[in-house]
Design a protein around this motif. Structure first.
Motif, short mmCIF file in Angstrom:
data_model
loop_
_atom_site.label_atom_id
_atom_site.label_comp_id
_atom_site.label_asym_id
_atom_site.label_seq_id
_atom_site.Cartn_x
_atom_site.Cartn_y
_atom_site.Cartn_z
N GLY A 136 -9.24 57.13 -15.19
CA GLY A 136 -8.56 56.32 -14.21
C GLY A 136 -7.92 54.91 -14.76
N ASP A 137 -8.27 54.48 -16.01
CA ASP A 137 -7.79 53.04 -16.44
C ASP A 137 -6.19 53.23 -16.53
OD1 ASP A 137 -10.28 52.50 -16.47
OD2 ASP A 137 -10.22 52.10 -18.71
N PRO A 138 -5.59 52.46 -15.75
CA PRO A 138 -4.17 52.28 -16.12
C PRO A 138 -3.86 51.86 -17.43
CG PRO A 138 -4.83 50.52 -14.80
CD PRO A 138 -6.08 51.21 -14.86
N GLY A 139 -3.12 52.89 -18.32
CA GLY A 139 -2.69 52.47 -19.48
C GLY A 139 -3.33 53.20 -20.63
N ALA A 140 -4.36 54.02 -20.08
CA ALA A 140 -5.22 54.97 -21.18
C ALA A 140 -4.78 56.28 -20.67
CB ALA A 140 -6.66 54.64 -21.02
N TYR A 141 -4.39 57.19 -21.73
CA TYR A 141 -4.10 58.42 -21.41
C TYR A 141 -4.37 59.57 -22.53
CZ TYR A 141 0.22 57.36 -23.98
OH TYR A 141 0.99 56.74 -24.93
N MET A 142 -5.87 58.97 -23.38
CA MET A 142 -5.84 59.76 -24.46
C MET A 142 -6.65 61.15 -23.97
SD MET A 142 -7.70 56.84 -24.00
CE MET A 142 -7.10 55.94 -25.14
N ASP A 143 -7.17 61.12 -22.85
CA ASP A 143 -8.31 62.41 -22.48
C ASP A 143 -7.03 63.23 -21.81
OD1 ASP A 143 -10.29 60.94 -23.06
OD2 ASP A 143 -11.00 60.75 -21.03
N ARG A 144 -6.01 62.62 -21.18
CA ARG A 144 -5.03 63.79 -20.82
C ARG A 144 -4.40 64.32 -21.91
NH1 ARG A 144 0.52 61.29 -20.07
NH2 ARG A 144 0.59 62.80 -21.95
N SER A 145 -4.08 63.63 -22.90
CA SER A 145 -3.60 64.31 -24.14
C SER A 145 -4.26 65.25 -24.80
CB SER A 145 -3.53 63.28 -25.10
OG SER A 145 -2.43 63.65 -26.15
N ILE A 146 -5.60 64.91 -24.83
CA ILE A 146 -6.55 65.91 -25.56
C ILE A 146 -6.73 67.14 -24.68
CG2 ILE A 146 -8.96 66.40 -26.01
CD1 ILE A 146 -9.29 63.41 -26.83
N LEU A 147 -6.85 66.91 -23.22
CA LEU A 147 -6.89 68.25 -22.20
C LEU A 147 -5.62 69.09 -22.33
CD1 LEU A 147 -8.54 66.64 -19.21
CD2 LEU A 147 -9.69 68.02 -21.08
N THR B 74 -28.94 65.50 -15.17
CA THR B 74 -27.52 65.79 -15.59
C THR B 74 -26.95 64.94 -16.76
OG1 THR B 74 -27.16 66.13 -13.07
CG2 THR B 74 -25.05 65.69 -14.57
N ASN B 75 -26.20 65.75 -17.64
CA ASN B 75 -25.85 64.90 -18.74
C ASN B 75 -24.14 64.67 -18.62
OD1 ASN B 75 -25.72 64.01 -21.76
ND2 ASN B 75 -24.02 65.33 -21.61
N LEU B 76 -23.77 63.68 -18.43
CA LEU B 76 -22.16 63.27 -18.23
C LEU B 76 -21.75 62.62 -19.62
CD1 LEU B 76 -20.55 62.34 -15.02
CD2 LEU B 76 -20.25 60.69 -17.08
N ASN B 77 -20.73 63.19 -20.22
CA ASN B 77 -19.93 62.59 -21.44
C ASN B 77 -18.35 62.52 -20.90
OD1 ASN B 77 -22.24 63.73 -23.27
ND2 ASN B 77 -21.98 61.62 -22.92
N ASN B 78 -17.57 61.93 -21.43
CA ASN B 78 -16.16 61.95 -21.21
C ASN B 78 -15.23 63.03 -22.24
OD1 ASN B 78 -15.54 60.47 -23.40
ND2 ASN B 78 -13.77 59.48 -22.41
N VAL B 79 -14.16 63.21 -21.99
CA VAL B 79 -13.51 64.10 -22.73
C VAL B 79 -13.51 63.72 -24.28
CG1 VAL B 79 -11.13 64.94 -23.24
CG2 VAL B 79 -11.76 64.38 -20.47
N GLU B 80 -13.29 62.61 -24.39
CA GLU B 80 -13.08 62.11 -25.81
C GLU B 80 -14.42 62.46 -26.69
OE1 GLU B 80 -11.28 58.44 -26.62
OE2 GLU B 80 -11.85 58.68 -28.89
#
Lengths: 635, 165
Positions: free
Chosen positions: A236-247, A356-362
């Motif tokens: 959700g951070d405006p200006g960050a899109y690395m996760d989108r790119s990896i997905l 529950t284990n939660l991590n992000n895309v990267e």
């Protein structure tokens, strides 16, 4: 077919290595991530497919994003025993000429279109095979990609396959050593060994908090109940899109990371919580999950063992606060996404009140690489407490906008000036905002700071998810602070007072300052509210919300004071606090500003200095942007 | 959205309960946990969340209307009012902000004579501001339906809008 053993997997992997490295004919890879498509890649792809539909020698393929967003659409062309060439800005009108030029071996004609040639297309994970470009004569006078400043210091782990494989092909992921780490761990290792490797690697969560992933996994594994593995793809951070790119570019790396986590923790069910604004990412993930299920790598009794794991996709509905782990889990349960206090951590009671284990895309994308190459390999990169690499999105007032993956510990200056190519139009660097709305603004004096979780925290900012917004002399720091506060006020869930009311009051004060109604004591009041919010807000959104205001006051207090005392905005952003004037000596009377002015507020004779009619001027800034002689001044 | 539905006015939107049942039962197993995705599917179908559909959903899956309303108003994707035929999402993310996204937004509001979240009288456009669609290199960005318009200047707005009926 269902894969049963490592040998099965390696067989497919080897068969497809040829396809990605030494194709039978000409292979054209068109970058089809969202940003490529926005720049016109879809039309280029359609045109190429239509033109070569009867030519079996030319294969038109899609890939993800290799990160150099500024030059999209990017197209790579390769063939056996020929150099691999990357072309830039290849729109519909150029694609056929580029392909024909490559086939004819004419590189000089369209030299401007060529970004560079590859020396070695292998990733860090498949460098045990022979370099397919060994023995291929390079093209004269065309730089190697590996030597271009934008790429020379990058080390790709999380983004290792983005731009190199077709994201809709699991086989191409196999060819890049995909799923080997998982299958090897499944067949040969105990769950505790998997966790120990991740622990030893020092991998810290890439979503913002930077909590050590291995410790999180180990704690989750200790608690009893139906354990869940969740991937936070609610970038959700405006200006960050690395996760989108990896997905969009390498969805299987995330699935494999989740599988490994499930194996270590002992989970049967995973969820991918994807941002609603990323429809292409969802589409690619759906395809990827189906393919993995078809090969028996997801589902019941994976590879003939008693390990079963299923992944479901859930889409967000546009709430920034759902990036917070407890809010995300509440949203996954179909409820309003409000965070809860974390007296009990989610690793003990999270989704459905279960461990529950939660991590992000990267974070997940890093995991297969760590298991494949070992923890020692990973700890060889980075700083003492921040290991490995981090992807940053370099945006704002910067020449080379794009995604860059660099080893931790590299300086901000290296990222902004060497990789990013500095500030456009020879303007001066002012600050870099890291960590999104929860982060802070870092001024020039800290440019030599090594990028590291702890070092960034020392100057009041955070690593966050890796957004890096570069600001130049024309950016007003008060306006930027107001922007972030406005954003967060919109996104605050509203359940705790400090965040809800604090942001509202901060926004009122900042708006007053920007409108020229600031008064003495405002700065101190902002600091007081900020300190209160940091202490008493319920969740991470609230405690970090004042960061951008507090750091901008800390480093740019004079700018606030100029707004309040002199009623001036030196950067020329806050409209009530400045006006434009034409420098009579610098103006050459070229008439460009007069032609561009939407209000016809600029007047003057040709070759004579012009003047602005202040009554009609709406301060749109077009004349300031367009003037080639620096004659428009902010007063 | 079907052509027939588009011609209906706010109050008279016809709900096909068989179709609605299919969404709730077949696509989402009538599962309370899928509430958000069910709402998304309903919105995709009707272009907004019609009240009769929500009432039906409430009885069908046993979630009180108050809770459904809570979810529908908490998340920014949902709209309780009919939206235009073309959805304009103007990006006001940080990268677009420092590159003049606000100017583009001002111009759009001026040309369409509507504010954020509003729909033009002829139902041609709905204007929505969004925070970052991840195309920062192309900023300022305006997304109209599924089309991305990058590096857009405020002087090009009218030409772009002309492409949409």
């Amino acid at each position: 077919m269902k894969i049963q053993s490592l040998e099965d997997l390696k067989k497919i992997s080897q068969a497809y290595e040829k396809q990605i490295y030494v194709p039978k004919g000409i292979k054209v890879n068109i970058g089809m991530a969202s940003c490529g498509i926005a720049a016109g890649a879809r039309a280029a792809l359609d045109k190429a497919i239509e033109t070569y539909k009867d030519n079996k020698n030319v294969e038109i393929c899609q890939t993800g994003c290799i990160g150099f967003c500024e030059q999209e659409p990017l197209v790579e062309i390769l063939a056996a025993n020929k150099p691999r060439v990357l072309y830039q800005n290849i729109t519909e009108d150029k694609i056929i000429d580029a392909i024909e030029g490559y086939m004819a071996g004419e590189f000089n004609k369209n030299k401007k279109w060529i970004l560079g040639q590859l020396r070695d297309p292998r990733s860090l994970l498949d460098d045990d095979i022979e370099n397919p470009l060994d023995g291929v004569d390079p093209i004269d006078d065309i730089p190697f990609m590996e030597d271009i400043p934008f790429y020379s210091t990058q080390v790709k782990i999380a983004m290792r396959n983005c731009g190199y494989i077709d994201p809709d092909s699991i086989e191409e992921y196999f060819a890049k050593k995909g799923y080997i780490a998982f299958l090897r761990a499944l067949k040969n290792n105990k769950p505790s060994e998997v966790i120990d490797t991740v622990k030893a690697s020092g991998l810290r969560g890439r979503g913002g908090g930077g909590f050590p992933a291995g410790i999180k996994w180990a704690t989750c594994a200790k608690h009893h109940g139906d354990r869940y593995v969740i991937c936070n793809a609610d970038e959700g951070d405006p200006g960050a899109y690395m996760d989108r790119s990896i997905l969009e570019g390498d969805p299987h790396s995330v699935l494999e990371g989740m599988l490994i986590a499930a194996l270590g923790i002992g989970s049967k069910q995973g969820y991918l919580y994807v941002r609603n604004e990323y429809p292409l990412a969802v589409k690619r993930l759906v395809t990827a999950i189906k393919q993995a299920e078809a090969y028996g790598l997801l589902g019941k009794n994976i590879a003939g063992t008693d390990f079963s794991f299923k992944i479901n996709i859930s889409t967000g509905a546009g709430a920034f606060v759902c990036g917070e782990s407890t809010a995300l889990m509440s949203s996954l349960e179909g409820k309003v996404g409000r965070p809860r206090a974390k007296y009990v951590h989610t690793v003990e009671k999270g989704f459905r009140e279960s461990p529950t284990n939660l991590n992000n895309v990267e974070t997940y994308a890093n995991v297969p690489a760590i298991l494949l190459k070992g923890a020692d390999w990973y700890t060889g990169m980075g700083t003492e407490h921040s290991k490995g690499t981090k992807v940053f999105s370099l945006v704002g007032k910067i020449n080379n906008t794009g995604l860059v993956e660099v080893p931790m510990g590299i300086s901000l200056r290296d990222i902004i000036f060497d990789i990013g190519g500095g500030i456009p139009k020879k303007k001066n660097f002012k600050a870099v905002q890291t960590g999104g709305p929860s982060g802070g603004c870092i001024p020039e004096q800290f440019l030599d700071l090594p990028v590291d979780f702890d070092e960034l925290a020392k100057v009041g900012s955070i690593m966050g998810s890796g957004g890096m917004i570069v600001m130049d002399q024309d950016t007003c720091m008060v306006d930027v602070a107001r922007y972030f506060v406005d954003f967060l006020r919109d996104e605050s869930c509203g359940q705790c007072n400090p965040c809800r009311e604090g942001l509202k009051q901060m926004l009122n004060i900042l708006t007053d300052i920007c409108d020229g109604n600031g008064k003495e004591g405002d700065i101190e009041f902002l600091e007081e509210i900020g300190a209160m919010m940091q202490k008493f807000s319920l969740c991470g959104l609230g405690t970090s919300a004042p960061n951008s205001v507090l750091t901008s006051i800390l480093y740019f207090r004079d700018e606030y004071e100029t707004h309040i005392r002199d009623k001036k905005c030196p950067a020329g952003v806050c409209k009530p606090l400045f006006h434009y004037e034409i420098d009579q000596e610098a103006c050459t009377g070229c008439t460009l500003c007069a032609k561009k002015c939407p209000q016809s507020a600029v007047a003057g004779k040709k070759k004579e200095p012009h003047a602005i009619d202040q009554e009609n001027c709406i301060k749109c800034g077009i004349c300031y942007e367009k003037c080639k002689f620096d004659a428009i001044k902010i007063c | 959205m079907s052509k027939a539905a588009m011609m209906e006015t706010v109050d008279a939107v016809e709900i096909d309960y068989i179709e609605l049942d299919d969404i709730i039962e077949k696509d989402f197993d009538q599962d309370k946990e899928n509430l958000i995705m069910i709402l998304q599917a309903i919105q995709r179908h009707y272009n907004y969340l019609p009240k009769p559909a929500l009432n039906y959903l409430s009885t069908k899956i046993g979630i009180p209307m108050s809770q459904i309303y809570g979810v529908a108003t908490f998340y920014s994707t949902f709209s309780l009012e009919p939206r235009g035929r073309n959805i304009i999402s103007v990006c006001l993310g940080t990268a677009c902000h420092v590159r003049g996204g606000a100017r583009v937004n001002d111009k759009l509001e001026e040309v369409l004579n509507i504010g954020d979240g509003q729909t033009t009288e002829d139902k041609r456009f709905t204007l929505e501001s969004v925070r970052c669609i991840g195309c920062c290199s192309l900023g300022p960005v305006v997304k109209i339906n599924e089309d991305m318009h990058g590096r857009i200047g405020s002087d090009e707005i009218e030409k772009v809008l002309d492409q949409y009926e």
